[in-house]
Every structure is written in C-alpha cells, then in structure tokens.
Design a protein around this motif. Sequence first.
Motif, PDB file in Angstrom:
ATOM      1  N   GLY A 293       0.903  -1.221  -0.105  1.00 56.20           N
ATOM      2  CA  GLY A 293       0.026   0.038   0.025  1.00 56.20           C
ATOM      3  C   GLY A 293       0.911   1.114  -0.106  1.00 56.20           C
ATOM      4  N   MET A 294       0.207   2.385   0.271  1.00 53.27           N
ATOM      5  CA  MET A 294       0.654   3.763   0.357  1.00 53.27           C
ATOM      6  C   MET A 294       1.057   4.212   1.971  1.00 53.27           C
ATOM      7  SD  MET A 294      -1.683   5.273  -2.750  1.00 53.27           S
ATOM      8  CE  MET A 294      -0.849   6.698  -2.762  1.00 53.27           C
ATOM      9  N   TYR A 295       2.285   4.640   2.173  1.00 53.44           N
ATOM     10  CA  TYR A 295       2.720   5.322   3.334  1.00 53.44           C
ATOM     11  C   TYR A 295       3.065   6.809   3.083  1.00 53.44           C
ATOM     12  CZ  TYR A 295       3.166   0.828   5.678  1.00 53.44           C
ATOM     13  OH  TYR A 295       2.945  -0.460   6.056  1.00 53.44           O
ATOM     14  N   SER A 296       2.781   7.520   4.238  1.00 55.13           N
ATOM     15  CA  SER A 296       2.941   9.020   4.221  1.00 55.13           C
ATOM     16  C   SER A 296       3.369   9.252   5.741  1.00 55.13           C
ATOM     17  CB  SER A 296       1.936   9.698   3.680  1.00 55.13           C
ATOM     18  OG  SER A 296       2.028  11.112   3.626  1.00 55.13           O
ATOM     19  N   THR A 297       4.254  10.287   5.867  1.00 59.58           N
ATOM     20  CA  THR A 297       4.452  10.803   7.070  1.00 59.58           C
ATOM     21  C   THR A 297       3.896  12.309   7.212  1.00 59.58           C
ATOM     22  OG1 THR A 297       6.813  11.403   6.650  1.00 59.58           O
ATOM     23  CG2 THR A 297       6.551   9.329   7.739  1.00 59.58           C
ATOM     24  N   LYS A 298       3.422  12.634   5.897  1.00 55.25           N
ATOM     25  CA  LYS A 298       2.941  14.139   5.900  1.00 55.25           C
ATOM     26  C   LYS A 298       1.278  14.381   5.729  1.00 55.25           C
ATOM     27  CE  LYS A 298       7.243  15.392   3.733  1.00 55.25           C
ATOM     28  NZ  LYS A 298       7.898  15.716   2.538  1.00 55.25           N
ATOM     29  N   TYR A 299       0.794  13.062   5.235  1.00 61.26           N
ATOM     30  CA  TYR A 299      -0.605  13.373   4.979  1.00 61.26           C
ATOM     31  C   TYR A 299      -1.319  12.006   5.645  1.00 61.26           C
ATOM     32  CZ  TYR A 299       0.968  16.575   1.827  1.00 61.26           C
ATOM     33  OH  TYR A 299       1.731  17.696   1.212  1.00 61.26           O
ATOM     34  N   ASP A 300      -2.467  12.307   6.146  1.00 58.89           N
ATOM     35  CA  ASP A 300      -3.296  11.193   6.714  1.00 58.89           C
ATOM     36  C   ASP A 300      -4.121  10.406   5.762  1.00 58.89           C
ATOM     37  OD1 ASP A 300      -2.347  11.809   9.193  1.00 58.89           O
ATOM     38  OD2 ASP A 300      -3.832  13.680   9.501  1.00 58.89           O
ATOM     39  N   SER A 301      -4.354  10.832   4.646  1.00 63.75           N
ATOM     40  CA  SER A 301      -5.330  10.170   3.436  1.00 63.75           C
ATOM     41  C   SER A 301      -4.723  10.641   2.126  1.00 63.75           C
ATOM     42  CB  SER A 301      -6.836  10.616   3.706  1.00 63.75           C
ATOM     43  OG  SER A 301      -6.975  11.970   3.412  1.00 63.75           O
ATOM     44  N   VAL A 302      -5.211   9.536   1.262  1.00 59.65           N
ATOM     45  CA  VAL A 302      -4.873   9.894  -0.169  1.00 59.65           C
ATOM     46  C   VAL A 302      -5.642  11.016  -0.579  1.00 59.65           C
ATOM     47  CG1 VAL A 302      -4.297   7.173  -0.514  1.00 59.65           C
ATOM     48  CG2 VAL A 302      -6.581   8.316  -0.753  1.00 59.65           C
ATOM     49  N   GLU A 303      -6.849  11.250  -0.041  1.00 59.50           N
ATOM     50  CA  GLU A 303      -7.558  12.332  -0.386  1.00 59.50           C
ATOM     51  C   GLU A 303      -6.813  13.616  -0.420  1.00 59.50           C
ATOM     52  OE1 GLU A 303     -10.179   9.037  -0.145  1.00 59.50           O
ATOM     53  OE2 GLU A 303      -8.897   9.939   1.241  1.00 59.50           O
ATOM     54  N   ALA A 304      -5.930  13.836   0.908  1.00 60.04           N
ATOM     55  CA  ALA A 304      -5.208  15.041   1.294  1.00 60.04           C
ATOM     56  C   ALA A 304      -4.100  15.299   0.331  1.00 60.04           C
ATOM     57  CB  ALA A 304      -4.969  15.036   2.518  1.00 60.04           C
ATOM     58  N   LEU A 305      -3.582  14.639  -0.467  1.00 61.37           N
ATOM     59  CA  LEU A 305      -2.479  14.661  -1.295  1.00 61.37           C
ATOM     60  C   LEU A 305      -2.701  15.739  -2.250  1.00 61.37           C
ATOM     61  CD1 LEU A 305      -1.590  10.829  -2.343  1.00 61.37           C
ATOM     62  CD2 LEU A 305      -0.442  12.449  -0.548  1.00 61.37           C
ATOM     63  N   PRO A 306      -1.931  16.653  -2.387  1.00 66.74           N
ATOM     64  CA  PRO A 306      -1.828  18.197  -3.240  1.00 66.74           C
ATOM     65  C   PRO A 306      -1.537  17.493  -4.685  1.00 66.74           C
ATOM     66  CG  PRO A 306       0.113  18.206  -1.562  1.00 66.74           C
ATOM     67  CD  PRO A 306      -0.557  16.858  -1.499  1.00 66.74           C
ATOM     68  N   LYS A 307      -1.596  18.534  -5.700  1.00 63.53           N
ATOM     69  CA  LYS A 307      -0.990  18.432  -6.855  1.00 63.53           C
ATOM     70  C   LYS A 307       0.355  18.576  -6.803  1.00 63.53           C
ATOM     71  CE  LYS A 307      -4.303  19.303 -10.940  1.00 63.53           C
ATOM     72  NZ  LYS A 307      -4.246  20.213 -11.901  1.00 63.53           N
ATOM     73  N   GLY A 308       1.010  17.627  -7.444  1.00 58.86           N
ATOM     74  CA  GLY A 308       2.564  17.459  -7.597  1.00 58.86           C
ATOM     75  C   GLY A 308       3.319  16.828  -6.523  1.00 58.86           C
TER      76      GLY A 308
ATOM     77  N   ASP B 128       6.374  12.547  -0.380  1.00 57.61           N
ATOM     78  CA  ASP B 128       5.181  12.675   0.180  1.00 57.61           C
ATOM     79  C   ASP B 128       4.378  11.336   0.127  1.00 57.61           C
ATOM     80  OD1 ASP B 128       4.801  15.557   0.143  1.00 57.61           O
ATOM     81  OD2 ASP B 128       5.102  15.272  -2.195  1.00 57.61           O
ATOM     82  N   VAL B 129       4.838  10.525  -0.600  1.00 60.76           N
ATOM     83  CA  VAL B 129       4.138   9.264  -0.365  1.00 60.76           C
ATOM     84  C   VAL B 129       5.073   8.065  -0.760  1.00 60.76           C
ATOM     85  CG1 VAL B 129       2.354   7.454  -1.337  1.00 60.76           C
ATOM     86  CG2 VAL B 129       1.625   9.774  -0.643  1.00 60.76           C
TER      87      VAL B 129
END
Length: 303
Positions: free
Chosen positions: A143-158, A224-225
Amino acid sequence: MTSPLSGHDHGFTLRKSRNVLPWSIAAIASVLAIVLAVMLGQQRTLPAVAAADGTQTKFVVHFEPAMAGEEKILDYVAESIAPDYGVEIEKTGLQDPIQANQAVASGQFDATIFEHQWYMEQSAEAAGVKLTPTVELYQWGFGMYSTKYDSVEALPKGSTLLLPNDVANQGQALWLLQREGFLKLNPDIEPRTAKMSDVVENPHEFVLKEADLLAMPRMLDDVDVAVGYVSQFDAGKVSRNKGILFPEPPKTFASRLIMASDFAETADAQKLIEVFSDPRLQEYLETTDDPLVQGVLTKVSDS
C-alpha cells in the motif's frame, strides 16, 4: 563406514578347484555389491532430490530470512498440516534471491515460497534457471505510506511518490495507482509489467521517483508518499498508522510455491503441492493474531 566387502557372506564356499567359474561369479557379485553401496551412498547424500515413484517424505522449503512471517507460515504448515500427509517440511533461509532460485533449480531446495511469479521470472532469467510457479500461498500487504498526509484525498497536486525500482514490484505499484484512479497507463501494455515511462495520463501531476525496496522506509520523510510492502516498512520501524491506503492486491501478485521445472512434474512435487493447498493455510492467514503475519501476509484474494 563399514566396507560392503568386510565380513560379508556372498553365499559361496571356496574350494580348491581348477574350475574358475565360482571365482568369476564371486568377482561379479563383489563388483555389484560395491556399485550398489556407492549408489546408495549417493542417494543418501543428494540434497532434496525427489524419488521418481513419489516416495519422498521430507522436503526442504526456502523462505526469505528477512521476512519473519514467511518462516511463521512454514512453521504452521510443518506442524499443523504436513504430518497429516505423512511428510516433513524442513525450512531453510537464504537471503540472496538469485542464489535461492539457483538452489531450487539444482535440487538443493525442493521449493521456495518467497516470490510471486512475475518476480520469479525476472530473477530466474537473471540466474539462468528454469522454475515453475504452482499453487498460490499468500499475498503481501501492499500500500501507500506517508508521514505528511493522513489520507490519499489530502495529497496535493505535484506530490512526490516513491516507487520500487525493480520491474516486477514497480508494475504492482503503478497498477495500484491506476486502479485507484490516480493515473493511467498505456493501454497497450499488461499493467503488471508497467514502468514509469508507461504512464500516459497524470492528472495530479505526481512526481514519480524510484528506489530499492529496502531503502524506501528511510526515504519516506523525504517524499510525500511511498508505495510498497507492509513488511518492508515494518522492518524499517515505520508505524502502520502511517499507511494511508491498503487495497486488496490482485491475485496475480500472490506468492507461489515455486519449484524446479523438472521436479514440478513429479509425483513428489504433487504431494508437496497438496500439502500447501490445504485450506487450513488460508484459514490461518485469515485468523492469526501473530503480529509477524497479521496484516503483513494475507490470504490469497479472489481475483
């Protein structure tokens, strides 16, 4: 070892006679006895070679030693399933995938459980050996991991996404991103074989980077991810609460019981396949609370 000729009664009585035939027979019998002893000695020392008539009862099965969950699976099969089939499973760990596949191909190991068929093809080609994938065993949490965002919906462009750099697992990561609607791949290719250069639509303008699987956990804070295996992030001490998406992986990426191609056609191989096809293995994967297995290695998906 006692010599096969020492103290051995060949059934002949030696008499003084001009007839040399008994001596000839005795000599032939002695030679046959020596040959038989050598053949039996060779059979005892050959590693993990199947008997042609399906009489092998002990099988050496390889696992990836960095994957404690794989060892747990072999422990479960050895203790709870194999005895019911009258066989014994001996587990063995070897870190290097090329050497592991060479050992399987040569008969040093009877089988391995550490790879899906697509990674096997890549590794077997590099090793110059012929292997055959058989029954599906389990799937790796991916899957997808991130230490900056809590959900995939929160991922910004770029956003910068880190993917595995080996062909088989990069294809799995890109296919995941396509299934989740983040990007589109060239429709003329098989998704599981995709490379970053096969991305034809990237509406979120994600920046795609690649790295070795083992390096991804320590690089997570710099992107980011990261998209990879739960097992790798567990090993890198990344908390599972940093996982933001764990979709069910396609069945095509399930681990297989992999054997040397010539061995896979034997009755002994079918016996081993039967052991690992026992439904209790999938029940174990679904119900175990062992932290080395739960969420790391899962039951085989339906599609």
